[in-house]
Design a protein around this motif. Sequence first.
Motif, PDB file in Angstrom:
ATOM      1  N   PRO A  49     -10.474   6.985   5.969  1.00 19.81           N
ATOM      2  CA  PRO A  49      -9.498   6.095   5.638  1.00 19.81           C
ATOM      3  C   PRO A  49      -9.386   5.923   4.156  1.00 19.81           C
ATOM      4  CG  PRO A  49     -11.428   4.920   6.418  1.00 19.81           C
ATOM      5  CD  PRO A  49     -11.608   6.416   6.348  1.00 19.81           C
ATOM      6  N   ASP A  50      -8.330   5.795   3.318  1.00 18.16           N
ATOM      7  CA  ASP A  50      -8.174   5.412   2.145  1.00 18.16           C
ATOM      8  C   ASP A  50      -8.225   3.827   1.992  1.00 18.16           C
ATOM      9  OD1 ASP A  50      -7.453   7.669   0.730  1.00 18.16           O
ATOM     10  OD2 ASP A  50      -5.564   7.876   1.956  1.00 18.16           O
ATOM     11  N   ARG A  51      -7.946   2.986   3.062  1.00 19.20           N
ATOM     12  CA  ARG A  51      -7.952   1.612   3.067  1.00 19.20           C
ATOM     13  C   ARG A  51      -8.380   1.189   4.381  1.00 19.20           C
ATOM     14  NH1 ARG A  51      -5.190  -1.216  -1.592  1.00 19.20           N
ATOM     15  NH2 ARG A  51      -3.867   0.496  -2.526  1.00 19.20           N
ATOM     16  N   ILE A  52      -9.266  -0.024   4.463  1.00 18.15           N
ATOM     17  CA  ILE A  52      -9.677  -0.427   5.811  1.00 18.15           C
ATOM     18  C   ILE A  52      -9.049  -1.715   5.582  1.00 18.15           C
ATOM     19  CG2 ILE A  52     -11.610  -0.854   7.644  1.00 18.15           C
ATOM     20  CD1 ILE A  52     -13.168   1.154   6.045  1.00 18.15           C
ATOM     21  N   ILE A  53      -8.333  -2.324   6.881  1.00 22.54           N
ATOM     22  CA  ILE A  53      -7.778  -3.636   6.902  1.00 22.54           C
ATOM     23  C   ILE A  53      -8.482  -4.404   8.190  1.00 22.54           C
ATOM     24  CG2 ILE A  53      -5.721  -5.045   6.973  1.00 22.54           C
ATOM     25  CD1 ILE A  53      -4.448  -2.983   5.611  1.00 22.54           C
ATOM     26  N   VAL A  54      -9.254  -5.201   7.946  1.00 22.55           N
ATOM     27  CA  VAL A  54      -9.791  -5.991   9.201  1.00 22.55           C
ATOM     28  C   VAL A  54      -9.284  -7.186   9.243  1.00 22.55           C
ATOM     29  CG1 VAL A  54     -12.074  -6.935  10.139  1.00 22.55           C
ATOM     30  CG2 VAL A  54     -12.238  -4.664   9.065  1.00 22.55           C
ATOM     31  N   GLY A  55      -8.601  -7.606  10.179  1.00 22.57           N
ATOM     32  CA  GLY A  55      -7.775  -8.767  10.719  1.00 22.57           C
ATOM     33  C   GLY A  55      -8.533  -9.836  10.294  1.00 22.57           C
ATOM     34  N   GLU A  56      -9.759 -10.200  10.725  1.00 22.88           N
ATOM     35  CA  GLU A  56     -10.483 -11.194  10.464  1.00 22.88           C
ATOM     36  C   GLU A  56     -12.041 -10.998  10.535  1.00 22.88           C
ATOM     37  OE1 GLU A  56      -9.487 -14.880  12.304  1.00 22.88           O
ATOM     38  OE2 GLU A  56     -11.772 -15.763  11.681  1.00 22.88           O
ATOM     39  N   CYS A  57     -12.771 -11.150   9.546  1.00 20.96           N
ATOM     40  CA  CYS A  57     -14.145 -10.977   9.676  1.00 20.96           C
ATOM     41  C   CYS A  57     -14.758 -12.388  10.180  1.00 20.96           C
ATOM     42  CB  CYS A  57     -14.881 -10.726   8.212  1.00 20.96           C
ATOM     43  SG  CYS A  57     -15.157  -9.106   8.045  1.00 20.96           S
ATOM     44  N   ILE A 106       0.895  -1.073  -0.026  1.00 24.15           N
ATOM     45  CA  ILE A 106       0.069  -0.186  -0.086  1.00 24.15           C
ATOM     46  C   ILE A 106       0.894   1.269  -0.112  1.00 24.15           C
ATOM     47  CG2 ILE A 106      -1.740   1.196   1.422  1.00 24.15           C
ATOM     48  CD1 ILE A 106      -2.581  -1.437   2.414  1.00 24.15           C
ATOM     49  N   ASP A 107       0.454   2.189  -0.806  1.00 27.57           N
ATOM     50  CA  ASP A 107       1.448   3.646  -0.841  1.00 27.57           C
ATOM     51  C   ASP A 107       1.439   4.060   0.495  1.00 27.57           C
ATOM     52  OD1 ASP A 107       2.221   5.750  -3.212  1.00 27.57           O
ATOM     53  OD2 ASP A 107       1.647   6.480  -1.449  1.00 27.57           O
ATOM     54  N   PRO A 108       2.644   4.529   0.851  1.00 28.33           N
ATOM     55  CA  PRO A 108       2.831   5.197   2.013  1.00 28.33           C
ATOM     56  C   PRO A 108       2.127   6.688   2.098  1.00 28.33           C
ATOM     57  CG  PRO A 108       5.118   5.149   0.960  1.00 28.33           C
ATOM     58  CD  PRO A 108       3.923   4.255   0.067  1.00 28.33           C
ATOM     59  N   GLY A 109       1.628   7.112   1.181  1.00 22.04           N
ATOM     60  CA  GLY A 109       0.634   8.311   1.255  1.00 22.04           C
ATOM     61  C   GLY A 109      -0.611   7.959   1.782  1.00 22.04           C
ATOM     62  N   GLU A 110      -1.008   6.595   1.789  1.00 18.21           N
ATOM     63  CA  GLU A 110      -2.465   6.437   1.864  1.00 18.21           C
ATOM     64  C   GLU A 110      -2.743   6.231   3.471  1.00 18.21           C
ATOM     65  OE1 GLU A 110      -4.371   3.414  -0.323  1.00 18.21           O
ATOM     66  OE2 GLU A 110      -2.898   3.872  -2.049  1.00 18.21           O
ATOM     67  N   ARG A 111      -4.081   6.733   4.045  1.00 17.94           N
ATOM     68  CA  ARG A 111      -4.203   6.585   5.428  1.00 17.94           C
ATOM     69  C   ARG A 111      -4.826   5.101   5.501  1.00 17.94           C
ATOM     70  NH1 ARG A 111      -6.208  10.459   9.212  1.00 17.94           N
ATOM     71  NH2 ARG A 111      -6.631  11.980   7.431  1.00 17.94           N
ATOM     72  N   ILE A 112      -4.459   4.432   6.286  1.00 14.85           N
ATOM     73  CA  ILE A 112      -4.745   2.920   6.586  1.00 14.85           C
ATOM     74  C   ILE A 112      -5.311   2.874   8.025  1.00 14.85           C
ATOM     75  CG2 ILE A 112      -3.970   0.665   6.222  1.00 14.85           C
ATOM     76  CD1 ILE A 112      -1.623   1.505   5.107  1.00 14.85           C
ATOM     77  N   VAL A 113      -6.709   2.360   7.961  1.00 15.71           N
ATOM     78  CA  VAL A 113      -7.041   1.813   9.336  1.00 15.71           C
ATOM     79  C   VAL A 113      -6.956   0.314   9.639  1.00 15.71           C
ATOM     80  CG1 VAL A 113      -8.949   2.237  10.952  1.00 15.71           C
ATOM     81  CG2 VAL A 113      -8.336   4.149   9.526  1.00 15.71           C
ATOM     82  N   THR A 114      -6.354  -0.012  10.479  1.00 15.67           N
ATOM     83  CA  THR A 114      -6.482  -1.618  10.902  1.00 15.67           C
ATOM     84  C   THR A 114      -7.068  -1.750  12.049  1.00 15.67           C
ATOM     85  OG1 THR A 114      -4.430  -1.514  12.330  1.00 15.67           O
ATOM     86  CG2 THR A 114      -3.956  -1.923   9.788  1.00 15.67           C
ATOM     87  N   ILE A 115      -7.929  -2.927  11.742  1.00 12.97           N
ATOM     88  CA  ILE A 115      -9.026  -3.201  13.148  1.00 12.97           C
ATOM     89  C   ILE A 115      -8.703  -4.641  13.167  1.00 12.97           C
ATOM     90  CG2 ILE A 115     -11.348  -3.513  13.553  1.00 12.97           C
ATOM     91  CD1 ILE A 115     -11.690  -1.023  11.441  1.00 12.97           C
ATOM     92  N   GLU A 116      -8.383  -4.970  14.513  1.00 13.56           N
ATOM     93  CA  GLU A 116      -8.015  -6.371  14.829  1.00 13.56           C
ATOM     94  C   GLU A 116      -8.739  -6.644  16.326  1.00 13.56           C
ATOM     95  OE1 GLU A 116      -3.980  -7.613  13.605  1.00 13.56           O
ATOM     96  OE2 GLU A 116      -3.849  -5.474  13.808  1.00 13.56           O
ATOM     97  N   ASP A 117      -8.870  -7.921  16.500  1.00 14.91           N
ATOM     98  CA  ASP A 117      -9.394  -8.372  17.888  1.00 14.91           C
ATOM     99  C   ASP A 117      -8.011  -8.247  18.719  1.00 14.91           C
ATOM    100  OD1 ASP A 117     -11.859  -9.145  18.634  1.00 14.91           O
ATOM    101  OD2 ASP A 117     -11.846 -10.845  17.424  1.00 14.91           O
ATOM    102  N   ALA A 118      -7.014  -8.819  18.240  1.00 14.22           N
ATOM    103  CA  ALA A 118      -5.868  -8.758  19.071  1.00 14.22           C
ATOM    104  C   ALA A 118      -4.714  -8.582  17.833  1.00 14.22           C
ATOM    105  CB  ALA A 118      -5.305 -10.099  19.354  1.00 14.22           C
ATOM    106  N   ALA A 119      -4.019  -7.280  18.271  1.00 15.84           N
ATOM    107  CA  ALA A 119      -3.223  -6.502  17.269  1.00 15.84           C
ATOM    108  C   ALA A 119      -1.951  -7.407  16.766  1.00 15.84           C
ATOM    109  CB  ALA A 119      -2.709  -5.034  17.632  1.00 15.84           C
TER     110      ALA A 119
END
Length: 272
Positions: free
Chosen positions: A126-134, A74-87
């Motif tokens: 956010p530009d991208r959302i990353i969810v650890g597990e659905c 992912i481009d370093p200029g993008e705002r990324i939000v990561t969402i996880e149960d345990a980081a």
Amino acid sequence: MNVVLPPLALNGPTVTIRLFPRSLPLDRLIEIDTLDRQTAALLRACVTARINVVVSGGTGSGKTTLLNALSSFIDPGERIVTIEDAAELSLSQPHTIRLETRPANVEGRGAVTVRDLVRNSLRMRPDRIIVGECRGGEALDMLQAMNTGHEGSLTTVHANSPEDALSRLETLASMSEVEIPFHALRDQVNSAVEVIVQLQRFPDGKRRVTDVSYVASQRQEDFELIPVTQWNPHLQTGPGKNGGFENNPLPEGLRRRISDAGLPAADQWWSA
Ligand SMILES: Nc1ncnc2c1ncn2[C@@H]1O[C@H](COP(=O)(O)OP(=O)(O)OP(=O)(O)O)[C@@H](O)[C@H]1O
Ligand SMILES: [Mg+2]
């Protein structure tokens, strides 16, 4: 490290220790035969072209590890939000916001769920959302996010085949408290998910990408998947060496998505 104390183990106290997965970059995953060079190039192009990718696999098949490796493109200029149960994810991009769920307190209050975090993250532009597990109703929010301006979002799901992964996402999305007719959920899954990467843990401990499939079905159609890469255990790859990756020509829809993003024509790394 997460230490979990199960409250009711019949055979006495049991402690399970969940270690943070080692970070394995894509190059290292190629070296240890998890995937081949072409597939790695394709997945890299998918992430750069903001194609929605779902990583699917069983327990301990390497989903989080692959998700982490893919996120590095992912481009370093993008705002990324990561969402996880345990980081567990460790992204190196500077504009990463890491969110983690929280269990309820002793009074049963104050829980913060993955759903709460996905909904909240949408207000963080956010530009991208990353969810650890659905694994619950948050699948619905994730699908909606993928459909509404957060293309290139990534998640993992626990399933044994790409077909299973799509059905599972549909079922999980129906578990949210919002009542949505089933045909509308099918529509959401078909529009949101573009590529599924299937991982499998083999008896010898190896993890492999056994399938990369493109979701060709649209709207409320039955799911249709076109396999792009598949692991064939019977393929002869050398004297006495069995098993290899079979790469098919890129489906037209996927090829177009990649070239629309201004990336070099996929043929360069793909033998039709
Ligand atoms: N490609 C790989 N080759 C070998 N070992 C791997 C590979 N990917 C991950 N592992 C190892 O397998 C274990 C599980 O990895 P990981 O946590 O990524 O799997 P997972 O599918 O996310 O598991 P879970 O279902 O528990 O979330 C870790 O110890 C990790 O180091
Ligand atoms: Mg995991």
